[in-house]
Design an enzyme around this catalytic site. Structure first.
Site, PDB file in Angstrom:
ATOM      1  N   CYS A 156      91.796  30.449 -38.651  1.00  0.00           N
ATOM      2  CA  CYS A 156      90.675  30.188 -39.409  1.00  0.00           C
ATOM      3  C   CYS A 156      90.889  31.223 -40.527  1.00  0.00           C
ATOM      4  O   CYS A 156      91.151  32.371 -40.326  1.00  0.00           O
ATOM      5  CB  CYS A 156      89.554  30.261 -38.826  1.00  0.00           C
ATOM      6  SG  CYS A 156      88.139  29.868 -39.542  1.00  0.00           S
TER       7      CYS A 156
ATOM      8  N   LEU B 211      84.403  25.256 -49.465  1.00  0.00           N
ATOM      9  CA  LEU B 211      85.093  25.475 -50.624  1.00  0.00           C
ATOM     10  C   LEU B 211      84.177  25.664 -51.686  1.00  0.00           C
ATOM     11  O   LEU B 211      83.281  25.061 -52.194  1.00  0.00           O
ATOM     12  CB  LEU B 211      85.707  24.093 -50.657  1.00  0.00           C
ATOM     13  CG  LEU B 211      87.112  23.751 -51.551  1.00  0.00           C
ATOM     14  CD1 LEU B 211      87.624  22.730 -51.456  1.00  0.00           C
ATOM     15  CD2 LEU B 211      86.548  24.150 -53.238  1.00  0.00           C
TER      16      LEU B 211
ATOM     17  N   HIS C 276      87.376  28.342 -46.904  1.00  0.00           N
ATOM     18  CA  HIS C 276      87.457  28.935 -45.706  1.00  0.00           C
ATOM     19  C   HIS C 276      87.697  27.721 -44.597  1.00  0.00           C
ATOM     20  O   HIS C 276      86.877  26.883 -44.794  1.00  0.00           O
ATOM     21  CB  HIS C 276      86.256  29.457 -45.263  1.00  0.00           C
ATOM     22  CG  HIS C 276      86.122  30.338 -43.950  1.00  0.00           C
ATOM     23  ND1 HIS C 276      84.989  30.260 -43.227  1.00  0.00           N
ATOM     24  CD2 HIS C 276      87.220  30.788 -43.099  1.00  0.00           C
ATOM     25  CE1 HIS C 276      85.028  30.617 -41.894  1.00  0.00           C
ATOM     26  NE2 HIS C 276      86.458  31.071 -42.068  1.00  0.00           N
TER      27      HIS C 276
ATOM     28  N   HIS D  91      92.135  35.093 -40.023  1.00  0.00           N
ATOM     29  CA  HIS D  91      90.875  35.713 -39.175  1.00  0.00           C
ATOM     30  C   HIS D  91      91.440  35.767 -37.896  1.00  0.00           C
ATOM     31  O   HIS D  91      91.110  36.694 -37.215  1.00  0.00           O
ATOM     32  CB  HIS D  91      89.711  34.921 -39.728  1.00  0.00           C
ATOM     33  CG  HIS D  91      88.956  35.131 -40.616  1.00  0.00           C
ATOM     34  ND1 HIS D  91      88.120  34.397 -41.308  1.00  0.00           N
ATOM     35  CD2 HIS D  91      89.197  35.983 -41.696  1.00  0.00           C
ATOM     36  CE1 HIS D  91      87.867  34.646 -42.424  1.00  0.00           C
ATOM     37  NE2 HIS D  91      88.603  35.737 -42.909  1.00  0.00           N
TER      38      HIS D  91
ATOM     39  N   HIS E 188      85.323  40.127 -41.934  1.00  0.00           N
ATOM     40  CA  HIS E 188      85.876  38.843 -42.344  1.00  0.00           C
ATOM     41  C   HIS E 188      84.835  38.090 -42.993  1.00  0.00           C
ATOM     42  O   HIS E 188      84.982  37.034 -43.864  1.00  0.00           O
ATOM     43  CB  HIS E 188      86.548  38.057 -41.276  1.00  0.00           C
ATOM     44  CG  HIS E 188      85.463  37.419 -40.416  1.00  0.00           C
ATOM     45  ND1 HIS E 188      84.233  37.964 -40.011  1.00  0.00           N
ATOM     46  CD2 HIS E 188      85.425  35.956 -39.922  1.00  0.00           C
ATOM     47  CE1 HIS E 188      83.739  37.029 -39.385  1.00  0.00           C
ATOM     48  NE2 HIS E 188      84.192  35.865 -39.439  1.00  0.00           N
TER      49      HIS E 188
ATOM     50  N   GLY F 215      78.713  38.042 -41.566  1.00  0.00           N
ATOM     51  CA  GLY F 215      78.064  38.020 -40.128  1.00  0.00           C
ATOM     52  C   GLY F 215      76.760  37.464 -40.016  1.00  0.00           C
ATOM     53  O   GLY F 215      75.864  37.881 -40.975  1.00  0.00           O
TER      54      GLY F 215
END
Lengths: 143, 485
Positions: free
Chosen positions: B100, B207, B239, B334, B408, B411
């Site tokens: 991912c 997106l 993502h 990721h 990344h 969170g």
């Protein structure tokens, strides 16, 4: 509704507890809880397609894990939203078996109020137990 | 669970839980965060990272990034460097959604030029990049061809006209990690995934059309190297991952590891989701080769999506994507485990770095950083919540502290179940429109789950990565249009 979603567990994913008086009820409830993450109203899934599942495992919890995983598989492989029509669980000779008949239809965003996609059933804190006359399962689903 | 009492403060941004905290821990757990972020971390983080610290072969410590939060097996934001000679590979340390990741592409348009078209762009992107439960893509291939795709990765796309050759240079592993072996993937994983190339998925996948405001450029020189050269330049960030294929690969091997872990390899773990096998065992190597197929599929997926994005912009502005300067900045992964070489106590060792919900952040001059970015360091693309903003960072030399790993995203702080009760999707969509962010979604419930309030403050997280010396800020982007998966 013999299942509930837990608010303070697994914040990026979805955690649920499902229960039933029998193993068959528990498997049905856990299947409903899994599908209900993806479809807001399960009653909108009508019967058109039928699929059969037959699985066996040494452990009851892995049997439930694999059973739920089958529903996730059909959602991607055939875009099928499935519910349990009949399910039977048998134990013997150190093996647990499930046979299930599922019904449902192809996913249709115009008809089905969609939620979040289930990627996988996880084994984190996955638990099946029998206590106080009922079967219970805790499941964390990766979404 | 509050922050463990035995936690030691190493510095303002580094905290350590000693091995005495839990039976079975082989190395300490190190958390990279400001005190404020540490205190706000949920129960799962401390429990899970100390379970990870019990895995065989860990080197130095099990690490948590500043955006860490409760996952399954590993916490999200967990990093585990494992010695390949003595250590294990664990699907739970990678995640079901293998690779991912994030991709960032440029335009040479300013927000003023794009503003009148945002609605049209988002509506078209929403049509052309399928999102949500069970989405299928436009790439129609056979299952046999799919097996070739997962071995070739993004280079398959370039051969078939879905991208530019330069895109590969700007993708981690050049879009195709070596050693992917389709004989190690199941028929089931192929069936699950072969129709899904070019789809976003759901959950936190999205997106976005974003703007780099001049006041949010933190380092002009690095920004220029990454292609951010115009005030209020418009960029596209997205993502997504390896879809049903990657999820099935992880599920398959999680089960095969469970069957051999204790009986054959005598490994005891603290959570079944951390099921693992010795890296050099047959099972470990099979999974490594299969997981690489999922890494490649994810690069393929993002490459095809970039192709669609270029088509949409080209249609709307009636100019070619080349003319619109739609170059890729970079593509980061990721959820992976990759072989990297480090010097540990004077000895060169090959380590398998598990990064789950964490980004590789190589510093300047390192192998694996594209030629064009050698002087600045690897670009790190951080997706914030859809309401707040996202970042472009750069890797730094001092990142070696965390085996060149950083955060990344921002969170989560609130569960999806709770967020859905607290926020209402349609209302949120209207409120965001008033603030100049146009959102389309296939699921209003899914939209509510992604509300900004369910996330940590991305600015605090990014500041923490900079203070800790594991990456540095280059540009912050503000969202103006979003396709929510």
């Amino acid at each position: 509704m013999p299942y509930k979603y837990l608010e303070d567990v697994a914040i990026a994913d979805v955690a649920f507890e499902a229960w039933g008086a029998t193993l068959e009820e528990l498997f049905t409830a856990a299947a409903e809880a899994t599908m209900n993450i993806m479809v807001a109203d399960l009653a909108t899934i009508t019967s058109g397609e039928k699929r059969k599942i037959a699985l066996e495992e040494e452990n009851l919890d892995l049997l439930l894990f694999n059973f739920l995983q089958e529903l996730v598989f059909y959602k991607d492989a055939e875009r099928l939203l499935l519910r349990v029509a009949k399910v039977r669980i048998e134990q013997g000779d150190g093996i647990v078996r499930v046979e299930a008949e599922l019904y449902g239809e192809e996913l249709n965003p115009r008809k089905h109020d969609l939620g979040v996609d289930v990627k996988a059933i996880t084994l984190h804190q996955f638990q099946v137990e029998h206590s106080a006359g009922a079967w219970r399962a805790n499941v964390i689903v990766d979404v | 669970m509050p922050v463990p009492a035995s936690i030691k403060k190493i510095s303002d941004t580094v905290w350590e839980i000693p091995t005495s905290y839990k039976e079975g821990m082989r190395v300490p757990a190190r958390i990279y965060a400001t005190e404020e972020l540490l205190k706000a971390m949920d129960d799962g983080v401390f429990d899970q990272i100390t379970n990870v610290a019990a895995l065989p072969g860990l080197v130095k410590a099990a690490y948590c990034m500043p955006d860490a939060h409760w996952g399954y097996g590993f916490p999200i934001g967990g990093v585990a460097p494992v010695d390949t000679k003595t250590g294990v590979i664990s699907p739970g340390g990678i995640g079901f959604d293998v690779n991912c990741g994030m991709r960032l592409a440029l335009t040479n348009l300013t927000y003023d030029e794009v503003k009148p078209h945002v609605r049209q762009l988002v509506d078209r992107l929403f049509e052309r990049v399928p999102a949500g439960v069970g989405g299928t893509g436009f790439v129609k291939i056979s299952q046999d061809e799919f097996r070739r795709v997962v071995e070739q990765g993004a280079s398959w796309c370039i051969k078939h006209g879905y991208g530019w050759k330069e895109d590969l240079e700007r993708t981690e592993e050049k879009g195709c990690i070596e050693g992917a072996d389709a004989s190690k993937i199941s028929a089931k994983s192929v069936e699950r995934g072969y129709k899904q190339i070019g789809t976003l998925g759901s959950g936190n996948h999205y997106l976005e059309i974003q703007v780099a405001r001049p006041e949010h450029v933190f380092d002009e020189k690095s920004a220029q190297a990454f292609g951010i050269t115009i005030p209020n330049q418009v960029v596209i960030m997205f993502h997504c991952g390896s879809r049903g294929f990657g999820h099935q690969v992880a599920t398959d091997y999680l089960q095969s590891f469970l069957k051999v872990m204790e009986s054959k390899y005598h490994i005891k773990i603290l959570d079944r989701e951390l099921a693992c096998a010795p890296f050099h065992s047959r099972e470990g190597q099979d999974y490594f080769a299969a997981m690489k197929c999922a890494i490649n599929l994810s690069f393929t997926n993002r490459q095809v999506i970039l192709h669609r994005i270029r088509e949409v912009f080209s249609d709307v502005f009636r100019r070619s994507a080349e003319d619109l300067g739609m170059h890729m900045v970079y593509d980061v992964a990721h959820n992976t485990a990759k072989l990297e070489r480090y010097e540990i106590d004077g000895e060169t060792r090959d380590l398998l770095i598990h990064r789950k919900g964490a980004t590789r952040a190589f510093g300047p001059g390192m192998d694996g950083v594209p030629e064009a970015y050698q002087a600045v360091g690897q670009p790190v693309i951080i997706g914030g919540s859809m309401e707040t903003g996202s970042y472009l960072l750069a890797g730094v030399k001092s990142g070696i502290e965390t085996f060149f790993s950083t955060a990344h995203g921002s969170g989560r702080t609130m569960s999806r179940t709770k967020a859905k009760k607290q926020y209402h999707g349609k209302t949120l969509q209207e409120e965001m429109a008033q603030r100049g962010i146009y959102v389309r979604t296939v699921s209003y419930a899914g939209l509510a789950e992604e509300a900004g309030g369910a996330y940590k403050n991305v600015d605090h997280v990014i500041e923490a990565t900079e203070l800790a010396g594991i990456s540095r800020r280059v540009v912050r982007f503000s969202p103006v249009g979003n396709v929510k998966g």
